[in-house]
Scaffold this motif. Structure first.
Motif, mmCIF file in Angstrom:
data_model
loop_
_atom_site.group_PDB
_atom_site.id
_atom_site.type_symbol
_atom_site.label_atom_id
_atom_site.label_comp_id
_atom_site.label_asym_id
_atom_site.label_seq_id
_atom_site.Cartn_x
_atom_site.Cartn_y
_atom_site.Cartn_z
ATOM 1 N N TYR A 52 19.734 -6.956 2.232
ATOM 2 C CA TYR A 52 20.143 -6.335 3.500
ATOM 3 C C TYR A 52 18.934 -5.611 4.110
ATOM 4 C CZ TYR A 52 22.801 -3.352 6.723
ATOM 5 O OH TYR A 52 23.292 -2.741 7.841
ATOM 6 N N GLY A 53 18.918 -5.517 5.413
ATOM 7 C CA GLY A 53 17.933 -4.662 6.080
ATOM 8 C C GLY A 53 16.554 -5.274 6.220
ATOM 9 N N ILE A 54 15.570 -4.411 6.322
ATOM 10 C CA ILE A 54 14.212 -4.846 6.657
ATOM 11 C C ILE A 54 13.273 -4.599 5.488
ATOM 12 C CG2 ILE A 54 12.264 -4.446 8.221
ATOM 13 C CD1 ILE A 54 14.341 -3.458 10.304
ATOM 14 N N ASP A 55 12.557 -5.624 5.100
ATOM 15 C CA ASP A 55 11.548 -5.491 4.058
ATOM 16 C C ASP A 55 10.215 -5.149 4.747
ATOM 17 O OD1 ASP A 55 10.493 -6.070 1.274
ATOM 18 O OD2 ASP A 55 9.328 -7.506 2.452
ATOM 19 N N ALA A 56 9.654 -4.006 4.391
ATOM 20 C CA ALA A 56 8.470 -3.498 5.096
ATOM 21 C C ALA A 56 7.296 -4.482 5.001
ATOM 22 C CB ALA A 56 8.081 -2.139 4.526
ATOM 23 N N ALA A 57 7.110 -5.053 3.828
ATOM 24 C CA ALA A 57 5.965 -5.965 3.646
ATOM 25 C C ALA A 57 6.136 -7.215 4.506
ATOM 26 C CB ALA A 57 5.839 -6.344 2.175
ATOM 27 N N ARG A 58 7.347 -7.743 4.541
ATOM 28 C CA ARG A 58 7.617 -8.929 5.350
ATOM 29 C C ARG A 58 7.419 -8.632 6.841
ATOM 30 N NH1 ARG A 58 10.688 -13.293 4.242
ATOM 31 N NH2 ARG A 58 9.372 -13.394 2.406
ATOM 32 N N LEU A 59 7.869 -7.467 7.236
ATOM 33 C CA LEU A 59 7.716 -7.060 8.637
ATOM 34 C C LEU A 59 6.231 -7.024 9.026
ATOM 35 C CD1 LEU A 59 9.141 -5.844 11.205
ATOM 36 C CD2 LEU A 59 8.673 -3.601 10.206
ATOM 37 N N MET A 60 5.417 -6.401 8.178
ATOM 38 C CA MET A 60 3.989 -6.300 8.487
ATOM 39 C C MET A 60 3.333 -7.679 8.460
ATOM 40 S SD MET A 60 3.466 -3.333 9.465
ATOM 41 C CE MET A 60 1.735 -3.507 9.863
ATOM 42 N N GLN A 61 3.794 -8.513 7.539
ATOM 43 C CA GLN A 61 3.260 -9.882 7.457
ATOM 44 C C GLN A 61 3.505 -10.621 8.783
ATOM 45 O OE1 GLN A 61 5.281 -12.089 4.383
ATOM 46 N NE2 GLN A 61 4.600 -14.042 5.227
ATOM 47 N N ALA A 99 11.621 -2.418 15.198
ATOM 48 C CA ALA A 99 10.788 -2.395 13.988
ATOM 49 C C ALA A 99 9.561 -3.283 14.187
ATOM 50 C CB ALA A 99 11.611 -2.874 12.787
ATOM 51 N N LEU A 100 9.780 -4.471 14.749
ATOM 52 C CA LEU A 100 8.651 -5.382 14.968
ATOM 53 C C LEU A 100 7.678 -4.800 15.991
ATOM 54 C CD1 LEU A 100 7.400 -8.139 14.294
ATOM 55 C CD2 LEU A 100 8.659 -9.076 16.239
ATOM 56 N N GLN A 101 8.225 -4.203 17.028
ATOM 57 C CA GLN A 101 7.367 -3.594 18.047
ATOM 58 C C GLN A 101 6.478 -2.524 17.410
ATOM 59 O OE1 GLN A 101 9.285 -1.169 21.149
ATOM 60 N NE2 GLN A 101 7.722 -1.898 22.564
ATOM 61 N N SER A 102 7.092 -1.703 16.591
ATOM 62 C CA SER A 102 6.350 -0.624 15.963
ATOM 63 C C SER A 102 5.272 -1.177 15.021
ATOM 64 C CB SER A 102 7.340 0.250 15.195
ATOM 65 O OG SER A 102 6.775 1.480 14.930
ATOM 66 N N ALA A 103 5.628 -2.218 14.269
ATOM 67 C CA ALA A 103 4.665 -2.831 13.346
ATOM 68 C C ALA A 103 3.488 -3.417 14.134
ATOM 69 C CB ALA A 103 5.360 -3.921 12.530
ATOM 70 N N LEU A 104 3.774 -4.044 15.261
ATOM 71 C CA LEU A 104 2.705 -4.615 16.079
ATOM 72 C C LEU A 104 1.821 -3.518 16.657
ATOM 73 C CD1 LEU A 104 4.734 -7.434 17.859
ATOM 74 C CD2 LEU A 104 2.684 -7.789 16.466
ATOM 75 N N GLU A 105 2.444 -2.442 17.082
ATOM 76 C CA GLU A 105 1.666 -1.355 17.659
ATOM 77 C C GLU A 105 0.766 -0.691 16.623
ATOM 78 O OE1 GLU A 105 4.561 0.884 19.821
ATOM 79 O OE2 GLU A 105 4.343 -0.425 21.587
ATOM 80 N N LYS A 106 1.214 -0.673 15.384
ATOM 81 C CA LYS A 106 0.353 -0.173 14.298
ATOM 82 C C LYS A 106 -0.916 -0.997 14.186
ATOM 83 C CE LYS A 106 2.241 2.474 10.688
ATOM 84 N NZ LYS A 106 2.666 2.616 9.324
ATOM 85 N N VAL A 160 10.293 -26.489 14.184
ATOM 86 C CA VAL A 160 10.836 -25.724 13.061
ATOM 87 C C VAL A 160 9.747 -25.675 11.997
ATOM 88 C CG1 VAL A 160 12.650 -25.618 11.314
ATOM 89 C CG2 VAL A 160 13.170 -26.540 13.579
ATOM 90 N N PHE A 161 9.369 -24.490 11.568
ATOM 91 C CA PHE A 161 8.263 -24.381 10.608
ATOM 92 C C PHE A 161 8.474 -23.198 9.673
ATOM 93 C CE2 PHE A 161 5.665 -20.707 11.988
ATOM 94 C CZ PHE A 161 6.367 -20.361 13.130
ATOM 95 N N ASP A 162 7.688 -23.194 8.608
ATOM 96 C CA ASP A 162 7.777 -22.130 7.598
ATOM 97 C C ASP A 162 6.937 -20.933 8.051
ATOM 98 O OD1 ASP A 162 7.773 -20.499 5.406
ATOM 99 O OD2 ASP A 162 7.042 -22.011 3.991
ATOM 100 N N MET A 163 7.615 -19.893 8.482
ATOM 101 C CA MET A 163 6.919 -18.701 8.984
ATOM 102 C C MET A 163 6.331 -17.874 7.841
ATOM 103 S SD MET A 163 6.123 -16.964 11.721
ATOM 104 C CE MET A 163 5.512 -15.294 12.036
ATOM 105 N N ASN A 164 6.828 -18.122 6.630
ATOM 106 C CA ASN A 164 6.352 -17.305 5.507
ATOM 107 C C ASN A 164 5.029 -17.799 4.934
ATOM 108 O OD1 ASN A 164 8.569 -15.739 5.833
ATOM 109 N ND2 ASN A 164 9.770 -16.753 4.242
#
Ligand code: UDP
Length: 261
Positions: A21-30, A84-91, A211-215
């Protein structure tokens, strides 16, 4: 670069990483890093992010809630992810704007097409939150609709599988990946690329979907540079699965389950 303007669709579930559930910080930054690299190429980047890691309208009934209310909860979940994504990008010092289909004045701009275009022209990463702002839709539909509105060259659907398969590759080890496929073939073979509303919007407006693997690190960049990554769905995709596909061809049934994306 191959594309002037792209729309990247990320599912909310992808943001969970290994969590339930929720947001994984490492994935978000990735993801933020990948988007930063893509935007640095000069390609204009718009993003739609889902909310399935928090709430989906279809869950409402299980909770004894009204479906429409549930859909609005889902839309708000996409805004949380978008913030969350906006904030990660702004970082990472990426200029961004968050435009929402549901007006939430204190945290984001309302979606106004002309404004979105202006932001993109200025090189800002534009995140579209709250889907299209109406219940009974998905963020895949929002991705297709916004992409058409902003005249994006392609919808890049970032998932955790590397394309569209003849069968679900997580369940069937003999599944084969299509490097390219037409809209018509996807329908004939009943492949699951996006929900029908989203898919039809792309088909009727001749908007390719990849369609592609974003990870997989660097995939987004490779796509923007014109490399063949994942599966491209277009009016003129080639028929046969490529020999480089992982396994031998099999049953023409389902593929990439969008919910696993
Ligand atoms: N949703 C909606 N209208 C929209 C977009 C989303 O009602 O235009 C709701 C719907 O309940 C959906 C939820 O928001 O289930 C989260 O979006 P989605 O399921 O597309 O997220 P994803 O599967 O991409 O994480």
């Amino acid at each position: 670069m191959k594309y002037n303007r792209i729309l990247l669709k990320l599912s909310g579930e992808a943001l969970m990483g290994q969590q339930q559930y929720g947001i994984d910080a490492a994935r978000l930054m990735q993801y933020a890093e990948e988007i930063k690299t893509a935007a640095a190429t000069g390609t204009q980047v718009a993003v739609v992010i889902g909310g399935g890691n928090i709430f989906r309208g279809v869950q409402a009934e299980a909770f004894g809630l009204d479906r429409v209310q549930g859909d609005y909860m889902g839309m708000l979940a996409t805004v949380i992810n978008s913030m969350a994504l906006q904030s990660a990008l702004e970082k990472l010092n990426v200029n961004t704007r968050l435009l929402s289909g549901v007006t939430i004045q204190r945290v984001c701009e309302p979606y106004i097409r002309r404004r979105a275009l202006r932001h993109l022209e200025k090189g800002r990463v534009v995140i579209f939150g709250a889907g299209i702002g109406s219940p009974y839709f998905t963020t895949d539909s929002a991705a297709s609709l916004r992409a058409i509105e902003i005249e994006a060259d392609v919808v890049l659907k970032g998932t955790r599988v590397d394309g569209i398969y003849t069968a679900d590759p997580e369940k069937d080890p003999t599944a084969t990946r299509y490097p390219e496929i037409t809209f018509d073939e996807v329908m004939e073979k009943n492949l699951n690329v996006m929900d029908m509303t989203a898919f039809t919007l792309c088909k009727e407006n001749n908007l390719p979907i990849i369609v592609f693997d974003m990870n997989k690190a660097g995939n987004l960049q490779r796509l923007i540079e014109g490399e063949t990554v994942g599966t491209r769905v277009s009016m003129s995709g080639s028929k046969a699965p490529k020999p480089d596909a992982k396994h031998s061809a099999l049953q023409p049934s389902l593929t990439t389950p969008t919910e696993q994306a």
